[in-house]
Design an enzyme around this catalytic site. Structure first.
Site, short mmCIF file in Angstrom:
data_model
loop_
_atom_site.label_atom_id
_atom_site.label_comp_id
_atom_site.label_asym_id
_atom_site.label_seq_id
_atom_site.Cartn_x
_atom_site.Cartn_y
_atom_site.Cartn_z
N GLY A 196 0.94 -1.30 -0.05
CA GLY A 196 0.06 -0.23 0.13
C GLY A 196 0.83 1.10 -0.08
O GLY A 196 1.64 1.34 0.70
N ARG A 254 0.93 -5.22 -5.26
CA ARG A 254 1.24 -6.41 -4.46
C ARG A 254 1.60 -7.61 -5.24
O ARG A 254 0.30 -8.05 -5.88
CB ARG A 254 0.08 -6.57 -3.50
N ASP A 309 5.18 -4.75 6.21
CA ASP A 309 5.54 -5.95 6.38
C ASP A 309 5.46 -7.02 5.38
O ASP A 309 6.41 -7.94 5.22
CB ASP A 309 4.72 -6.52 7.90
N THR A 367 4.38 2.68 5.73
CA THR A 367 2.79 2.27 5.80
C THR A 367 2.02 3.27 6.64
O THR A 367 2.69 3.47 7.70
CB THR A 367 2.85 1.02 6.22
N ASP A 387 -0.12 2.41 8.62
CA ASP A 387 -0.58 1.63 9.60
C ASP A 387 0.38 1.79 10.86
O ASP A 387 -0.02 1.40 11.92
CB ASP A 387 -0.72 0.08 9.25
N ARG A 432 -6.44 -2.94 9.63
CA ARG A 432 -6.82 -4.24 9.72
C ARG A 432 -6.41 -4.87 10.88
O ARG A 432 -7.16 -5.42 11.70
CB ARG A 432 -6.48 -4.93 8.45
O1 F6P Z 1 -1.84 -1.50 4.81
C1 F6P Z 1 -2.05 -0.27 4.18
C2 F6P Z 1 -3.53 -0.47 4.12
O2 F6P Z 1 -4.01 0.94 3.94
C3 F6P Z 1 -4.21 -0.93 5.36
O3 F6P Z 1 -4.58 -0.05 6.35
C4 F6P Z 1 -5.69 -1.59 4.46
O4 F6P Z 1 -6.15 -2.15 5.55
C5 F6P Z 1 -5.13 -1.67 3.37
O5 F6P Z 1 -3.84 -1.20 3.28
C6 F6P Z 1 -6.06 -1.67 2.11
O6 F6P Z 1 -5.38 -2.21 1.17
P1 F6P Z 1 -5.78 -1.92 -0.46
O7 F6P Z 1 -5.61 -0.60 -0.84
O8 F6P Z 1 -5.04 -3.01 -1.13
O9 F6P Z 1 -7.25 -2.21 -0.48
#
Ligand code: F6P
Length: 328
Positions: free
Chosen positions: A15, A76, A107, A130, A132, A176
């Site tokens: 992300g 990803r 991570d 990140t 998070d 999450r």
């Molecule tokens: O890890 C960063 C994050 O923004 C999390 O807080 C969230 O759960 C996830 O990525 C969302 O991922 P995506 O953009 O793939 O929906």
């Protein structure tokens, strides 16, 4: 693989987070300072597998420190999770004569880097980025401060409309597995309740607490809910449950979503990214391998990548206490 580093590859993965561009800029300029070459790898590990490379110099990264997202783009990668994918990536690095990798991400990014290093003995350094803030061994990750400010600004606005209509708002924020965004933004925006993935205090307690604060004279309330909260309900089901148990509030839900990942990085994130980018290049020059450069008490520190991905969430019980006492 040991030896003198002459060329570094840099990528962003997972992300995106505000400040990733500032980190790339610092890595590129750190390389220029050390008189080593720098190669940008597009789309994270995907681009590594597809040789999506471009030589970068100090001028390639001009005017990006203030920009959100990542100009190298992020992904990803499913293929990098396979042995074959990682072998392709290794062959491409060898062909391009890249001696070491700097990976900027969270991570998932570090886990991939660690496996890659184990299989191919290839020098890797991680930079934590990140929103998070769920990486072990660093007080802060790049992007977290900006995301917090975005969330607080949004909740302040929601508060205006909540109090004008005497409403109860449930605001969902990202996270999450980690409640750092929820807990800190909740305190910062004066939320009445904060639900996080690290604890399960039960929805009955939540309803009782809301009733109590209503009785004490509150006419509107904000509940900040982390994506991964432990209520066992999604935010809309939670709203329905509360509505069914609390008569005198009109309830609305607001899911902040990806707005939290975008935007121009805060000054704190720009400086943090600059320190860690330079720290990563310094670490490689000093012969460090398979580590993350993190920040602890304002100093750049080296943490084994293995440690960085363990028990990332930094749940601070004192913050919960502060939230409970100040939100009455
Ligand atoms: O890890 C960063 C994050 O923004 C999390 O807080 C969230 O759960 C996830 O990525 C969302 O991922 P995506 O953009 O793939 O929906």
């Amino acid at each position: 693989m040991q030896g003198k580093i002459k060329k570094i590859g840099v990528l962003t993965s997972g992300g995106d987070a505000p400040g990733m561009n500032a980190a790339i800029r610092a890595v590129v300029r750190g390389c220029a300072f050390q008189e080593i070459e720098c190669v940008g790898i597009y789309r994270g590990y995907e681009g590594l597998i597809e040789s999506d490379f471009e030589a970068l110099n100090a001028r390639s990264v001009r005017n990006i420190i203030s920009r959100g997202g990542t100009f190298l783009k992020s992904a990803r990668s499913k293929e990098f999770r396979t042995t074959e994918g990682r072998k392709k990536a290794y062959d491409n690095l060898k062909n391009a004569e890249i001696d070491a990798l700097v990976v900027i991400g969270g991570d998932g990014t570090f886990t991939g880097a660690l496996i890659f290093n184990e299989e191919h003995d290839f020098p890797v350094i991680g930079i934590p980025a990140t929103i998070d803030n769920d990486i072990n061994g660093t007080d802060y990750t790049i992007g977290y401060d900006t995301a917090l400010n975005t969330v607080v600004e949004a909740i302040d606005k929601i508060r205006d409309t909540a109090s004008s209509h005497n409403r109860l708002f449930l605001v969902e924020v990202m996270g999450r597995d980690a409640g750092d965004i929820a807990l800190n933004s909740g305190i910062g925006a004066g939320a009445e309740e904060i639900l996080i993935p690290e604890e399960d205090r039960g929805i009955e307690r939540l309803v009782e607490s809301l009733k109590k604060s209503r009785k004490s004279g509150k006419t509107s309330s904000i509940i900040v809910v982390a994506e991964g909260d432990k209520s066992g309900k999604n935010i809309f089901e939670l709203a329905e449950y509360i509505e069914g148990h609390l008569e005198d509030y009109e309830i609305r839900v607001s899911v902040l979503g990806h707005i939290q990942r975008g935007g121009s990085p805060s000054c704190y994130d720009r400086v943090l990214a600059s320190k860690l980018g330079i720290g990563a290049v310094d670490a490689l020059i000093n012969g460090e391998r398979t580590i993350m450069v993190g920040i602890h008490h304002q100093k750049v520190v080296s943490v084994p990548l293995e440690t960085a991905i363990k028990n990332g969430a930094k749940y601070d019980k004192n913050l919960r206490r502060v939230a409970d006492i100040t939100s009455v």
